[in-house]
Each structure stands twice: as C-alpha cells, then as structure tokens.
Write a protein that holds these residues in place. Sequence first.
Motif, mmCIF file in Angstrom:
data_model
loop_
_atom_site.group_PDB
_atom_site.id
_atom_site.type_symbol
_atom_site.label_atom_id
_atom_site.label_comp_id
_atom_site.label_asym_id
_atom_site.label_seq_id
_atom_site.Cartn_x
_atom_site.Cartn_y
_atom_site.Cartn_z
ATOM 1 N N ALA A 302 46.283 -12.720 -47.759
ATOM 2 C CA ALA A 302 47.265 -13.752 -47.466
ATOM 3 C C ALA A 302 48.553 -13.530 -48.253
ATOM 4 C CB ALA A 302 46.677 -15.132 -47.795
ATOM 5 N N VAL A 303 48.427 -13.120 -49.535
ATOM 6 C CA VAL A 303 49.610 -12.866 -50.357
ATOM 7 C C VAL A 303 50.362 -11.639 -49.849
ATOM 8 C CG1 VAL A 303 50.392 -12.254 -52.671
ATOM 9 C CG2 VAL A 303 48.628 -13.993 -52.386
ATOM 10 N N LEU A 304 49.627 -10.590 -49.490
ATOM 11 C CA LEU A 304 50.265 -9.350 -49.043
ATOM 12 C C LEU A 304 50.996 -9.525 -47.713
ATOM 13 C CD1 LEU A 304 47.396 -6.907 -50.023
ATOM 14 C CD2 LEU A 304 49.713 -6.863 -50.958
ATOM 15 N N ARG A 305 50.438 -10.341 -46.825
ATOM 16 C CA ARG A 305 51.048 -10.543 -45.525
ATOM 17 C C ARG A 305 51.982 -11.763 -45.504
ATOM 18 N NH1 ARG A 305 47.977 -7.432 -41.856
ATOM 19 N NH2 ARG A 305 48.126 -5.374 -42.836
ATOM 20 N N GLY A 306 52.049 -12.499 -46.609
ATOM 21 C CA GLY A 306 52.916 -13.671 -46.640
ATOM 22 C C GLY A 306 52.447 -14.787 -45.732
ATOM 23 N N ARG A 307 51.164 -14.805 -45.427
ATOM 24 C CA ARG A 307 50.604 -15.824 -44.537
ATOM 25 C C ARG A 307 49.797 -16.818 -45.364
ATOM 26 N NH1 ARG A 307 48.480 -11.445 -39.998
ATOM 27 N NH2 ARG A 307 50.555 -10.671 -39.426
ATOM 28 N N PHE A 308 50.477 -17.821 -45.874
ATOM 29 C CA PHE A 308 49.820 -18.807 -46.721
ATOM 30 C C PHE A 308 50.324 -20.193 -46.361
ATOM 31 C CE2 PHE A 308 53.505 -17.067 -48.878
ATOM 32 C CZ PHE A 308 54.239 -18.197 -49.198
ATOM 33 N N ASP A 309 49.575 -21.182 -46.794
ATOM 34 C CA ASP A 309 49.926 -22.577 -46.515
ATOM 35 C C ASP A 309 50.859 -23.077 -47.605
ATOM 36 O OD1 ASP A 309 50.129 -25.222 -45.926
ATOM 37 O OD2 ASP A 309 47.965 -25.590 -45.764
ATOM 38 N N PRO A 310 52.153 -23.320 -47.310
ATOM 39 C CA PRO A 310 53.084 -23.758 -48.360
ATOM 40 C C PRO A 310 52.775 -25.143 -48.898
ATOM 41 C CG PRO A 310 54.116 -23.872 -46.192
ATOM 42 C CD PRO A 310 52.800 -23.204 -45.995
ATOM 43 N N GLN A 311 51.915 -25.890 -48.187
ATOM 44 C CA GLN A 311 51.563 -27.220 -48.676
ATOM 45 C C GLN A 311 50.567 -27.162 -49.830
ATOM 46 O OE1 GLN A 311 53.154 -29.881 -47.516
ATOM 47 N NE2 GLN A 311 54.294 -28.478 -46.181
ATOM 48 N N LEU A 312 49.887 -26.038 -49.974
ATOM 49 C CA LEU A 312 48.922 -25.904 -51.060
ATOM 50 C C LEU A 312 49.653 -25.640 -52.372
ATOM 51 C CD1 LEU A 312 46.171 -23.714 -49.356
ATOM 52 C CD2 LEU A 312 46.083 -26.160 -49.833
#
Length: 810
Positions: A302-312
């Motif tokens: 998720a960190v490498l692809r930049g696919r994360f939940d910004p609400q977390l």
Amino acid sequence: MSQNENSHSEAGRDLHVPNKNDVGFRQRRDDLNAADQAEHLRFEQLVADLAGQLVNVSVDALSGVIDDVLSQLLHFFEVDRCALMEFSDDKRLVYTRHAAYRDGMLSQPEIIEVRRDFPFLGERLLAGNVQRWDAQHALSDEAETDRASLDALEVRAFLLIPIAVGSSVTHLMGFNVAKLRNPWPERFVPRLRLIGEMLVNAIKHNETHDERSITLRILTKASAATNVNELLQGITGLLHEWSGYEAIGIRLHEGDDYPYYETRGFSAEFVKSENHLCAQDASGHTRCDQQGDSILECLCGAVLRGRFDPQLACFTHCGSFWINSQAELQHVSDQWEGSTPLRNRCLQEGYQSVALVPLTAADQTFGLIQFNDSRQNMLSDARIRLFERLAHNIASAIARLQAVEALHHSEEQLRKKHENLKEALQEVERLKDRLDAENKYLQEELKSTHDFDEIMGNSEPLRLSLRKIDHVANTDTSVLLLGETGTGKELFVRAIHHRSPRKDRPLVKVNCAALPAALIESELFGHVKGAFTGALSDKVGRFELADGGTLFLDEIGELDLDLQSKLLRVLQEGEFERIGSSETVAVDVRIIAATNRDLLAAMDEGSFRPDLYYRLAVFPIEVPPLRMRREDIPLLVWHFIEQKQARLGRKVEDIPQRVMESLIEYDWPGNVRELENVIERAMILSSGATLAVHEVFPGPIRTGQPSSQPTDPKEASREHIIHVLEECGWRIKGAKNAAERLGMAPSTLRYRMKKLGIEPTAPSQVAPGTFTQLSPPVSEQICRNADGFSDATHRSRNCRGPTHLVHESI
C-alpha cells in the motif's frame, strides 16, 4: 472577592488586628520576608544551576540531564510527580517524554488521550493558559471528566504549564501531589515556565543538531559509495546505530517486486517470508490488477503504490505508515478496506512499533525504509517527519547512484563502439585502476582474520616473537623479519599492520624475488606513459598505493644494488620520481621487510648495502623455524586438518601416536609450509578417518608394536633429548655434540634441559668443558638483545655464526 477572601474577611471581624507599629508584629513580618527571600534566592540559584547544565549539553547526555532537572524540581517543591510532556501534531495525544517520581508513587501513563480524558484542561492548555488545582484554586464544575481522570491517577493538586514553540503549544511541564495542598507559590510559576522553555529549546536544538549530524553522515556515505549495494549497506548501518531501532530494512524495485536489498536486525525467517510482496495465483504466476501492475500484498504494498486510506490516522500525507502497538496494527488489519491482502508477520514476530517510509524520486516511489521494534511508543509525529526528510536524501542518493551505474554501462558500450575516445578516457581509467587496486588490497585485508589467531602455537620462541610485535606495532618504526623459508613471515607482517595506527589503510606486498630487475623498479615507483617500450599508460607504483599504510618488501635480500640506493632515498626522504617523470611524489609509508638470507654475510660480499640494512633493521624480529617449536606441531597438524577437510571432502578423526611422534621429531627444513603440504597430501590419500602419512612423509615413520614411550608430547620430547645426550656422552659443545644433532644452539639446549628438568645422572657422565659450563661464552653474551635472547640481527662483526631464539619445547 473570592470565597476564600470572604471567609478570611469574616474571620477577621472576630480577631484582634495587630498594630503594625507593634514590635512583635514587625519582627514576625521581617522573619517571614526573610524566609521568603531565602527561598526565592535558593530557587533562583536552582534556576541558574539548571541553566548551566543545559548549556552545550551533548545529544547523548541530554536525556539524562533532563531527568536530573526534573528530579531537582521534584525535591525542591516536595511534590510527588514532575513530568515533561509533548503534544502530538494533531493535539489528540500527550506523550510523557521525561518524568521523576517519589518512591511508591503511581507512574504517569506514557500516552494520554487529551479529548477523552482531559477535555476541559486540554482546551485551556492548548490556548496557552496555566492550569492549577490546589488549596487556593478550585477545579471548575465543568471538568468532571478531568476530575475522574485525575482521581484515577491519584492526583489531588496539580500545576500544568504550557510551553509554546513559535505560536503553537507543543509541550507541558507538569507537577502534581497526592494530597490537597499548595506546594508551588505563585511567584515561581513564571520561572517554572522559563525552565520548561529551556528544556524544550535544548530538546529542539539537539534534535536539529542530531538531524544535521545524521544527514551529513548519510550524504558522506552517499558521496563515498561506488554502487547501490555499498550505499545501502552503509545507510542501514548508520540508521540502525543512530535510531536505536531493533530492525531496519530497505526495499527497492526489482522487476515486478520489491525485495529487501539490505536489512539489519530482522530474523532470517522474517526476511525469507516477507522478501517478496507480489501476490501469486495457484500456478505461481504474479497476479496483476486492471492497470496491469502486479498486486503487492501487505501494508508495504500500500505504501509503495500510494494506495492507502487517508482517513486512517496511521498514514501521513506523504504516504508513510506508522503504528506504536500491536493493538493499533491489529485494528488497521481489521479495518482495512483496500483490495490489497494483509500479512501479519509483524504481529507474529512481536513487533509493536512499525514505520514504513516511502523512497520517492522524480515523483516515483521505487522503494521504502522499514523500522521495526518490539517496544511500544517508539514513534511520534516528529520522528516520522524526520524519517521522511532523511528518506528524501536517501532516495536522491540511490537514484543518483543508479543513474551513475546506468551511465557507466552506457559509457562502456560506447567505448567499445568508438575506439577514438580512448585518449579522452585514459585519465578516467588511471583513476579507476588506482581505486580498484586500493579496493583490492582493502578487501584482501577485510577477508583476513587480522589477529594472532592466524599464528598457531604456544611455544616460548613464538611467544617471544609475538611480544616483540606488541612492542613495535603501535609505532612507525621499520621492521626487519628474519627467518627461514616457510616460517610464516607474512602472518607476522599482517599482525604488525593490523595493530598499528595505519590499520585502516592498505597493506601492500611486493615480492622482490618474483620480479626481474627491469620490472621491479616500475612495480615499486610506477611509471608514466611512454617511459619505456610497452608503457602505454601511466602506472601507479606500490609506494603510492601504500601511502598512509604499510609496504611489505618480501625477500629484500634479492633486491638489485642499483634499486637498493633508490629505496634508501625513499626511506630517508619519503619521496621519489616515477620512471620517465621529473615530478617528485611524496609518500608516508611504513616499511616492513623480510628475508631468509644472512644479510650480514651479503654485506661482506658487497651484494647488500650496509646503509640500507641499518635503515631496515631498526627493529629486527626473528621468526623461529618449526624445529625450534616442535611442541606446536600437534596444534598445527590439527589446525590444517580442520581447515582443509571440508574442501577435500575428508573427515579425519584420529592420528596414530607413532605418526604424531614422527611428525614432531622430523626437522622440517621447509617449516610450516612443508608441514601443511604433507598434511594435505596425506588427507587426500587417507581413505578412512585415520590420517595415513606413509606415502608422503619425507622422514622415517615409527613401526612395530605401539610405542611404550609416554603419550605426553612434553615427556616424549624430554626422553628424546636425554637419549641424544646419552649417545653424545652428555657433550653439549665441541665435536659430535648433542646440540648439533638436535639442530639447535648450545644455549638453547641448556635452556630446554633446564625447563624439562634434565640433569646428568652422575658427574662422571659429564664431559669436561660441556654441561658444567653454566654461563654462556662472552661472544654469546654480547649477542643478546634487551629480552635476553640471542638475536642474529644484533651480531657485531666479531660475533659470527648461527644463532637461535631460546625456546621451550612441549
């Protein structure tokens, strides 16, 4: 008027108001003022002392100094707790960074949720208002939640002072007691705020200094690294040492995956299971998403692809992920709504604090840095921001080196296609050759075990030589090693070099007997292009390669006379010219020379310069031959067996006693090298677990019934010496003497007889002028060095003949 003031006023109506002119009243007032003034002066002195402790405090000592400051304030105000706390960036949490407690007091929580536990106090503290609750200041009725939290902490009175950096409150200075009272006079509050500001400023200053220091060290590593692997090894080592985290790893893009390129502190099982992030189907093929990118598992993906939940809250706006406990990690795993599968290896390994910081250059994320620790609360907003700034510099350095490596590859291809660029690249090639040569020597040294562990043995002659190494190693004095061929002189050279201040520079070896006279000068001093036929480019000589380090001149006795004069100049002046050049090159080199020739005899013959001899022989060390250290032979034999059996595919577990006795009694003219070769050949020819040397041993092997001699090598050596003495009529010197048959000097034989307790059985057995001559001849006394042992290099012109080190044989 406050309630307390009303009560005091009402009480005053019924009390006699003393006359201010009354002598007793003035005395009590003066006494009170004097006490207050003394306390005030004492506190001001404490403030001054604390300020002095914080001046120029080092990064390593700051934490201890802050704890000491809080402890002094605790005892001055006689409170139960004193703490320095820090707000998180979002002001939701307060971290207890430093605290001091009285014995038996409940510890303050490491993390406090402000909005949940102290909403009333937290709002006012963040506004910059001092909050207190004591005998003179009641807690508001609106602070019921806060009061319940204070009761849980057994707090009955407190003083909280907000500390601001710029326009934002970042820290708190807190004092509290378990009983309702007022231990902090109002007049001290501003000074306490000042102390808090000094502590916070010291922390911020040292954080800035610490960041500058680690950034500079990273940039230095980056500038010195020649490839990405070397850079990553240096970076992970620096971060592991600097941060104090238990495990650190760096992932980089490779194909469709992001394997670990370098790790510190992770278990082999963890690295093996987590090394690949690509999800695979049942057939073992990489699974891809709709965009054609490989699906990466775990939060790393998720960190490498930049696919994360910004609400977390565990993600930063820069894309970093961090948690401080397994509960948080489990919560993220439970609440994760992304399509990326999660793996909980960190939970299985017991890691509590985990940080994943992306490596991004030119808007492309090509890797990440991972920080893991089994301790809770090792991370904070400020720490993550620092990691992100460091990651920016590291990513730039990696990208630069990758570009340099790609450029070098392109240059190599271009050079093959365009031969006309050779002239332009010669200077680059010269520098490259020099760096490669230095790296070669440095790598050779790193692969060696630079200690006396290389030198096997415990005999007295060997220990004497090793003591001399300890004496001379820490100096720049020239050393001359004397000894027969095969005695291991090069091991002595390594031992000297790696105990010297030059150990971090190269140890360069030149074999003066292996090169013809026409080439040895170029090898030592180098040459420039065109200096002679075949000199197609500049060549760096061994003296330049050894600059700042050590130059080992092996077989120095074989050096040509003309070259001896040039070598003498370098030893005297520290400078020389390359062949074909008039430019003088200055070097700082320590010389260690070795030879198996008699240089004194060579001086008489005119084949060796006396002035060069006395320059080299400032500190001579004689390396004893194997026949003078027979007690070391069993140790050497088993050492060679253990060293070679894996490579040869043999397992030797037993050596017959008669074989070992034969090996001990043999004189070994080729010394340790001959012994090693014999053992290797014997292992090759041995078919079982017993070492068979009959076909390879150059000496006689004992045969017949098992020997009735003692199995102890020391006792066997003693009986062997007695046997030879009896055959020679106990004659130590003169014709047909025992010392000559045993291959040692008479003084050495006397020493061994004394150590082994050998005495003639009757006076009639002692030949006149032999054993009864207890003191050595005058010529031998003159030849003794400071250690009391004979040294061939200290013989004068009137002191000829072979000399040996006195030794003890086991």
